[in-house]
Design a protein around this motif. Structure first.
Motif, short mmCIF file in Angstrom:
data_model
loop_
_atom_site.label_atom_id
_atom_site.label_comp_id
_atom_site.label_asym_id
_atom_site.label_seq_id
_atom_site.Cartn_x
_atom_site.Cartn_y
_atom_site.Cartn_z
N GLN A 17 0.82 -1.21 0.00
CA GLN A 17 0.00 0.00 0.00
C GLN A 17 0.86 1.26 0.00
N ARG A 18 0.16 2.38 -0.14
CA ARG A 18 0.81 3.70 -0.13
C ARG A 18 0.14 4.54 0.94
N THR A 20 0.38 8.54 3.20
CA THR A 20 0.91 9.91 3.25
C THR A 20 0.89 10.39 4.68
N ARG A 63 11.35 4.44 -2.83
CA ARG A 63 9.89 4.27 -2.68
C ARG A 63 9.27 5.40 -1.85
N ASN A 77 5.47 10.73 1.52
CA ASN A 77 4.74 9.67 0.85
C ASN A 77 5.56 8.39 0.85
N SER A 79 5.44 4.46 -0.47
CA SER A 79 4.70 3.58 -1.38
C SER A 79 5.30 2.17 -1.38
N SER A 80 4.54 1.25 -1.96
CA SER A 80 4.96 -0.16 -2.03
C SER A 80 5.48 -0.61 -0.68
#
Lengths: 115, 114
Positions: A17-18, A20, A63, A77, A79-80
Motif C-alpha cells: 500500500q501507499r 501519506t 519508494r 509519501n 509507497s509499495s
C-alpha cells in the motif's frame, strides 16, 4: 509541546500500500526534516526541505518521497510498503537552512505499522 | 562506521544517584556540532543542548552538565541527583559543516528507580 504537529498519530496498513504522512512546522519555521525511527536502524535522517525546496537527503528509499507546500506544511509519501517500513516517523522544523546551527523542534511522530 | 557511538544501551540508577551517559563521535570535519536529545516515554524528541567544535567549555544547566573533549572525541552527559522524570532514552547526535546531515547515536535508555 514543540509546536510541530503531525497527522495521523497512528497508521496501520498492509504491504504494498501507499500512505501519506503530514507535518505542519512551527509558525515561522521554513525548514522541515523527516526522520525514521525503527528498532533495526535507529533514528535516521531522511530528507530536508527549506521553503519548498529539497535541501538535503539522507537514507531515504526510492519508494519514499516528500514535498513541502507553499504554506510550508510537508508530506512524506511512502509507497509499495514493506514490513520493514514499520517505524515511528518524525517531522522536525527549524527557522533556517542549516542543520548545524538551527535548533530542530520535533513533532510527536506518526507510528506506521505495516501488516 | 558509526559516526556517533553510544556504547551504553541501558542504564539503571537509583533516584538521587549521579549518572553519566557516554557519547563518542567520529568526523573528519574541523567544524561540526554535537547535540543531545531526550526521548521520554511519550515519544517526542526534546532538544537539550548543541555545542560547536570550537567551544570546548563544559556546560551546566541545572542538574545537567556536558563534558566535551575533542582529544577523545567525546561529548558526555551527566545528570546529577537523578530523578524519576529523567527516565527516558537519550540520543547524542552529530552534524558536520559539510552535507547538512544529522547523525544520531543508537540511544541510551535510562531508568531511574525510585
Amino acid at each position: 509541546d514543540s509546536g510541530v504537529t503531525q497527522t495521523p498519530k497512528h497508521l496501520i496498513t498492509a504491504t504494498g500500500q501507499r500512505v501519506t504522512l503530514r507535518c505542519s512546522p512551527r509558525s515561522g519555521d521554513l525548514s522541515v526534516y523527516w526522520y525514521q525511527q525503527s528498532l533495526d536502524q535507529g533514528l535516521q535522517f531522511l530528507i530536508q526541505y527549506y521553503n519548498g525546496e529539497e535541501r538535503a537527503k539522507g537514507n531515504i528509499l526510492e519508494r519514499f518521497s516528500a514535498q513541502q507546500f507553499p504554506d510550508l506544511h510537508s508530506e512524506l509519501n511512502l509507497s509499495s510498503l514493506e514490513l520493514g517500513d514499520s517505524a515511528l516517523y518524525f517531522c522536525a522544523s527549524s527557522v533556517g537552512l542549516a542543520v548545524s546551527t538551527d535548533t530542530q523542534y520535533f513533532g510527536p511522530g506518526t507510528r506506521l505499522t505495516v501488516l | 562506521a558509526q559516526k556517533v557511538t553510544q556504547a551504553q544501551t541501558e542504564i539503571s540508577v537509583v533516584e538521587k544517584e549521579d549518572v553519566t551517559l557516554d557519547c563518542v563521535y567520529e568526523t573528519r570535519d574541523t567544524t561540526y556540532y554535537l547535540f543531545w536529545y531526550k526521548q521520554p516515554p511519550s515519544g517526542e524528541l526534546v532538544f537539550l543542548i548543541r555545542r560547536n567544535s570550537f567551544d570546548e567549555q563544559n556546560e551546566i544547566s541545572g542538574r545537567y552538565s556536558w563534558n566535551f573533549q575533542k582529544s577523545t572525541s567525546s561529548f558526555n552527559f551527566t545528570i546529577t541527583a537523578s530523578q524519576v522524570v529523567d527516565s527516558a532514552v537519550y540520543f547524542c547526535a552529530l552534524s558536520e559543516d559539510t552535507g547538512n546531515q544529522f547523525y544520531f547515536g543508537t540511544g541510551t535508555s535510562l531508568t531511574v528507580i525510585p
